[in-house]
Scaffold this motif. Structure first.
Motif, PDB file in Angstrom:
ATOM      1  N   ARG A   1     -13.768   3.707 -13.033  1.00  0.00           N
ATOM      2  CA  ARG A   1     -12.576   4.572 -13.023  1.00  0.00           C
ATOM      3  C   ARG A   1     -12.933   5.990 -13.468  1.00  0.00           C
ATOM      4  NH1 ARG A   1      -9.897   0.267 -15.480  1.00  0.00           N
ATOM      5  NH2 ARG A   1      -9.900   1.387 -17.439  1.00  0.00           N
ATOM      6  N   GLY A   2     -13.799   6.095 -14.476  1.00  0.00           N
ATOM      7  CA  GLY A   2     -14.225   7.413 -14.948  1.00  0.00           C
ATOM      8  C   GLY A   2     -14.964   8.190 -13.873  1.00  0.00           C
ATOM      9  N   TYR A   3     -15.841   7.518 -13.154  1.00  0.00           N
ATOM     10  CA  TYR A   3     -16.591   8.140 -12.061  1.00  0.00           C
ATOM     11  C   TYR A   3     -15.630   8.660 -10.988  1.00  0.00           C
ATOM     12  CZ  TYR A   3     -19.985   8.501  -8.221  1.00  0.00           C
ATOM     13  OH  TYR A   3     -20.761   8.931  -7.178  1.00  0.00           O
ATOM     14  N   PHE A   4     -14.633   7.858 -10.656  1.00  0.00           N
ATOM     15  CA  PHE A   4     -13.622   8.263  -9.677  1.00  0.00           C
ATOM     16  C   PHE A   4     -12.897   9.522 -10.155  1.00  0.00           C
ATOM     17  CE2 PHE A   4      -9.200   8.027  -8.143  1.00  0.00           C
ATOM     18  CZ  PHE A   4      -9.419   8.050  -6.772  1.00  0.00           C
ATOM     19  N   ARG A   5     -12.491   9.531 -11.417  1.00  0.00           N
ATOM     20  CA  ARG A   5     -11.754  10.686 -11.962  1.00  0.00           C
ATOM     21  C   ARG A   5     -12.628  11.932 -12.036  1.00  0.00           C
ATOM     22  NH1 ARG A   5      -9.370   6.905 -16.254  1.00  0.00           N
ATOM     23  NH2 ARG A   5      -7.468   6.206 -15.243  1.00  0.00           N
ATOM     24  N   VAL A   6     -13.854  11.791 -12.548  1.00  0.00           N
ATOM     25  CA  VAL A   6     -14.756  12.939 -12.725  1.00  0.00           C
ATOM     26  C   VAL A   6     -15.084  13.594 -11.390  1.00  0.00           C
ATOM     27  CG1 VAL A   6     -17.158  13.528 -13.358  1.00  0.00           C
ATOM     28  CG2 VAL A   6     -15.740  12.214 -14.917  1.00  0.00           C
TER      29      VAL A   6
ATOM     30  N   GLY B   1     -16.281   6.758  -5.443  1.00  0.00           N
ATOM     31  CA  GLY B   1     -15.846   5.578  -6.181  1.00  0.00           C
ATOM     32  C   GLY B   1     -14.992   4.615  -5.383  1.00  0.00           C
ATOM     33  N   LEU B   2     -14.511   5.056  -4.226  1.00  0.00           N
ATOM     34  CA  LEU B   2     -13.749   4.169  -3.348  1.00  0.00           C
ATOM     35  C   LEU B   2     -14.483   4.079  -2.022  1.00  0.00           C
ATOM     36  CD1 LEU B   2     -10.114   5.517  -3.892  1.00  0.00           C
ATOM     37  CD2 LEU B   2     -11.334   3.759  -5.192  1.00  0.00           C
ATOM     38  N   TRP B   3     -14.418   2.917  -1.391  1.00  0.00           N
ATOM     39  CA  TRP B   3     -15.029   2.791  -0.067  1.00  0.00           C
ATOM     40  C   TRP B   3     -14.196   1.850   0.791  1.00  0.00           C
ATOM     41  CZ3 TRP B   3     -17.556   1.344  -4.578  1.00  0.00           C
ATOM     42  CH2 TRP B   3     -17.686  -0.021  -4.801  1.00  0.00           C
ATOM     43  N   ARG B   4     -14.323   2.069   2.092  1.00  0.00           N
ATOM     44  CA  ARG B   4     -13.583   1.267   3.079  1.00  0.00           C
ATOM     45  C   ARG B   4     -14.213  -0.130   3.204  1.00  0.00           C
ATOM     46  NH1 ARG B   4     -13.891   6.297   5.009  1.00  0.00           N
ATOM     47  NH2 ARG B   4     -11.941   7.305   5.578  1.00  0.00           N
ATOM     48  N   PRO B   5     -13.390  -1.117   3.483  1.00  0.00           N
ATOM     49  CA  PRO B   5     -13.969  -2.434   3.763  1.00  0.00           C
ATOM     50  C   PRO B   5     -14.708  -2.402   5.101  1.00  0.00           C
ATOM     51  CG  PRO B   5     -11.578  -2.472   4.033  1.00  0.00           C
ATOM     52  CD  PRO B   5     -11.939  -1.108   3.542  1.00  0.00           C
ATOM     53  N   ARG B   6     -15.716  -3.233   5.219  1.00  0.00           N
ATOM     54  CA  ARG B   6     -16.446  -3.392   6.475  1.00  0.00           C
ATOM     55  C   ARG B   6     -16.237  -4.830   6.944  1.00  0.00           C
ATOM     56  NH1 ARG B   6     -21.287  -1.572   3.287  1.00  0.00           N
ATOM     57  NH2 ARG B   6     -21.904  -3.706   3.709  1.00  0.00           N
ATOM     58  N   SER B   7     -16.774  -5.155   8.070  1.00  0.00           N
ATOM     59  CA  SER B   7     -16.595  -6.512   8.601  1.00  0.00           C
ATOM     60  C   SER B   7     -17.251  -7.568   7.714  1.00  0.00           C
ATOM     61  CB  SER B   7     -17.155  -6.604  10.018  1.00  0.00           C
ATOM     62  OG  SER B   7     -18.544  -6.333  10.004  1.00  0.00           O
ATOM     63  N   ASP B   8     -18.246  -7.163   6.904  1.00  0.00           N
ATOM     64  CA  ASP B   8     -18.965  -8.124   6.070  1.00  0.00           C
ATOM     65  C   ASP B   8     -18.849  -7.839   4.572  1.00  0.00           C
ATOM     66  OD1 ASP B   8     -20.416  -5.765   6.109  1.00  0.00           O
ATOM     67  OD2 ASP B   8     -22.360  -6.786   6.083  1.00  0.00           O
ATOM     68  N   LYS B   9     -18.011  -6.875   4.179  1.00  0.00           N
ATOM     69  CA  LYS B   9     -17.921  -6.501   2.766  1.00  0.00           C
ATOM     70  C   LYS B   9     -16.546  -5.930   2.461  1.00  0.00           C
ATOM     71  CE  LYS B   9     -19.868  -5.653  -1.264  1.00  0.00           C
ATOM     72  NZ  LYS B   9     -19.981  -6.710  -2.208  1.00  0.00           N
ATOM     73  N   TRP B  10     -15.979  -6.298   1.315  1.00  0.00           N
ATOM     74  CA  TRP B  10     -14.701  -5.745   0.893  1.00  0.00           C
ATOM     75  C   TRP B  10     -14.861  -4.275   0.511  1.00  0.00           C
ATOM     76  CZ3 TRP B  10     -16.174  -4.422  -3.922  1.00  0.00           C
ATOM     77  CH2 TRP B  10     -17.056  -5.247  -4.594  1.00  0.00           C
ATOM     78  N   GLY B  11     -13.745  -3.568   0.485  1.00  0.00           N
ATOM     79  CA  GLY B  11     -13.721  -2.182   0.047  1.00  0.00           C
ATOM     80  C   GLY B  11     -13.132  -2.086  -1.357  1.00  0.00           C
ATOM     81  N   THR B  12     -13.014  -0.858  -1.860  1.00  0.00           N
ATOM     82  CA  THR B  12     -12.372  -0.655  -3.157  1.00  0.00           C
ATOM     83  C   THR B  12     -11.258   0.374  -3.017  1.00  0.00           C
ATOM     84  OG1 THR B  12     -13.963   1.030  -3.821  1.00  0.00           O
ATOM     85  CG2 THR B  12     -14.417  -1.237  -4.518  1.00  0.00           C
ATOM     86  N   MET B  13     -10.189   0.153  -3.760  1.00  0.00           N
ATOM     87  CA  MET B  13      -9.053   1.074  -3.772  1.00  0.00           C
ATOM     88  C   MET B  13      -8.564   1.209  -5.203  1.00  0.00           C
ATOM     89  SD  MET B  13      -5.952  -1.216  -2.282  1.00  0.00           S
ATOM     90  CE  MET B  13      -5.656  -2.865  -2.902  1.00  0.00           C
TER      91      MET B  13
ATOM     92  N   ALA C   1       6.480  -7.777 -12.371  1.00  0.00           N
ATOM     93  CA  ALA C   1       7.695  -7.204 -12.956  1.00  0.00           C
ATOM     94  C   ALA C   1       8.258  -6.067 -12.104  1.00  0.00           C
ATOM     95  CB  ALA C   1       7.401  -6.701 -14.371  1.00  0.00           C
ATOM     96  N   GLN C   2       7.367  -5.286 -11.481  1.00  0.00           N
ATOM     97  CA  GLN C   2       7.771  -4.132 -10.665  1.00  0.00           C
ATOM     98  C   GLN C   2       6.840  -4.089  -9.453  1.00  0.00           C
ATOM     99  OE1 GLN C   2       8.977  -1.788  -8.669  1.00  0.00           O
ATOM    100  NE2 GLN C   2      10.206  -1.132 -10.401  1.00  0.00           N
ATOM    101  N   PRO C   3       7.212  -4.722  -8.337  1.00  0.00           N
ATOM    102  CA  PRO C   3       6.304  -4.858  -7.195  1.00  0.00           C
ATOM    103  C   PRO C   3       6.008  -3.573  -6.419  1.00  0.00           C
ATOM    104  CG  PRO C   3       8.389  -5.935  -6.728  1.00  0.00           C
ATOM    105  CD  PRO C   3       8.455  -5.466  -8.152  1.00  0.00           C
ATOM    106  N   ASP C   4       6.786  -2.513  -6.627  1.00  0.00           N
ATOM    107  CA  ASP C   4       6.507  -1.254  -5.933  1.00  0.00           C
ATOM    108  C   ASP C   4       5.372  -0.532  -6.643  1.00  0.00           C
ATOM    109  OD1 ASP C   4       8.461  -1.774  -4.103  1.00  0.00           O
ATOM    110  OD2 ASP C   4       9.964  -0.496  -5.050  1.00  0.00           O
ATOM    111  N   ALA C   5       4.379  -0.088  -5.856  1.00  0.00           N
ATOM    112  CA  ALA C   5       3.198   0.557  -6.423  1.00  0.00           C
ATOM    113  C   ALA C   5       2.670   1.579  -5.420  1.00  0.00           C
ATOM    114  CB  ALA C   5       2.125  -0.490  -6.729  1.00  0.00           C
ATOM    115  N   VAL C   6       1.613   2.248  -5.823  1.00  0.00           N
ATOM    116  CA  VAL C   6       0.910   3.193  -4.955  1.00  0.00           C
ATOM    117  C   VAL C   6      -0.554   2.797  -4.973  1.00  0.00           C
ATOM    118  CG1 VAL C   6       0.195   5.610  -4.680  1.00  0.00           C
ATOM    119  CG2 VAL C   6       2.534   5.067  -5.377  1.00  0.00           C
ATOM    120  N   VAL C   7      -1.177   2.832  -3.804  1.00  0.00           N
ATOM    121  CA  VAL C   7      -2.620   2.623  -3.724  1.00  0.00           C
ATOM    122  C   VAL C   7      -3.256   3.888  -3.170  1.00  0.00           C
ATOM    123  CG1 VAL C   7      -2.485   0.118  -3.435  1.00  0.00           C
ATOM    124  CG2 VAL C   7      -2.541   1.582  -1.419  1.00  0.00           C
ATOM    125  N   VAL C   8      -4.493   4.105  -3.566  1.00  0.00           N
ATOM    126  CA  VAL C   8      -5.289   5.194  -3.008  1.00  0.00           C
ATOM    127  C   VAL C   8      -6.518   4.549  -2.395  1.00  0.00           C
ATOM    128  CG1 VAL C   8      -6.557   7.319  -3.462  1.00  0.00           C
ATOM    129  CG2 VAL C   8      -4.471   6.811  -4.771  1.00  0.00           C
TER     130      VAL C   8
END
Length: 158
Positions: free
Chosen positions: A31-36, A42-54, A101-108
Motif C-alpha cells: 500500500r505504501g509503494y502504491f501511495r508513494v 503497485g496495481l496490475w491487470r489480471p492475465r489469462s494465467d494470473k490474477w491482478g491487483t486492485m 455492513a456497507q456493500p457500496d465501495a470504490v475500487v481502483v
C-alpha cells in the motif's frame, strides 16, 4: 520420496505460509509503494494465467472512515471477483466485514476508479469463481483448510 502431487488428496500437506508478521508487513509495504508512486505502481491487470491487483476502498463499519486495501482479483465480464481470505488467517478480513455492513465501495484498477457493490457468491456461481482462481495459479485447495470459510466476493458495477 513421494512427490506432493502424487499423494492422495487426504494425504497432501498444507502449503507453508510465511510468518504472520511478514504477511502483514508486505501488505503495508505494498500500500505504501502504491501511495508513494502516486498510484502509478503497485496495481496490475489480471492475465489469462494470473490474477491482478486492485485497491479496494471500503467504509469502516464502526468508524465510518474510508479504509484502503490491495487485493487480488480477476474480471468476470463487468464484475470483479476477489477472495476474502485475510492472508489465510482464520479471522475474516476487516474489509470484508466492512463490505457486509456497507456493500457500496470504490475500487481502483490499472484502468482507473469505479463504483461497485459487493455481494458474496453462492452455490454454482461460487464454485465457478473458485475454479477460476484455482486456474490462476493459487493453491486454494491447499490453503483453504486454514480458514473456516473463504467468501468469494463479487464486486458489481453500480
Amino acid at each position: 520420496m513421494t512427490d506432493q502431487h502424487d499423494e492422495a488428496p487426504s494425504e497432501r500437506r498444507e502449503p507453508r505460509l510465511p510468518p504472520r508478521w511478514f504477511v502483514r508487513t508486505a501488505w503495508v509495504v505494498h500500500r505504501g509503494y502504491f501511495r508513494v508512486t502516486g498510484g502509478r505502481r503497485g496495481l496490475w491487470r489480471p492475465r489469462s494465467d494470473k490474477w491482478g491487483t486492485m485497491l479496494l476502498r471500503t467504509t469502516g463499519r464502526r468508524s465510518g472512515r474510508e479504509h484502503d486495501v490491495i487485493v487480488a482479483y480477476y474480471e468476470d465480464g463487468p464484475d470483479l471477483v476477489t477472495l476474502a481470505m485475510n492472508g489465510w488467517a482464520p479471522a475474516e478480513p476487516a474489509w470484508w466485514l466492512n463490505l457486509q455492513a456497507q456493500p457500496d465501495a470504490v475500487v481502483v484498477t490499472p484502468d482507473g476508479p469505479r463504483a461497485v457493490r459487493a455481494r458474496e457468491a453462492q452455490g454454482a456461481e461460487r464454485e465457478r469463481h473458485w475454479a477460476a482462481f484455482r486456474r490462476l495459479g493459487t493453491d486454494l485447495d491447499g490453503f483453504a483448510p486454514r480458514r473456516p470459510h473463504t467468501a468469494v466476493v463479487v464486486l458489481e458495477p453500480r
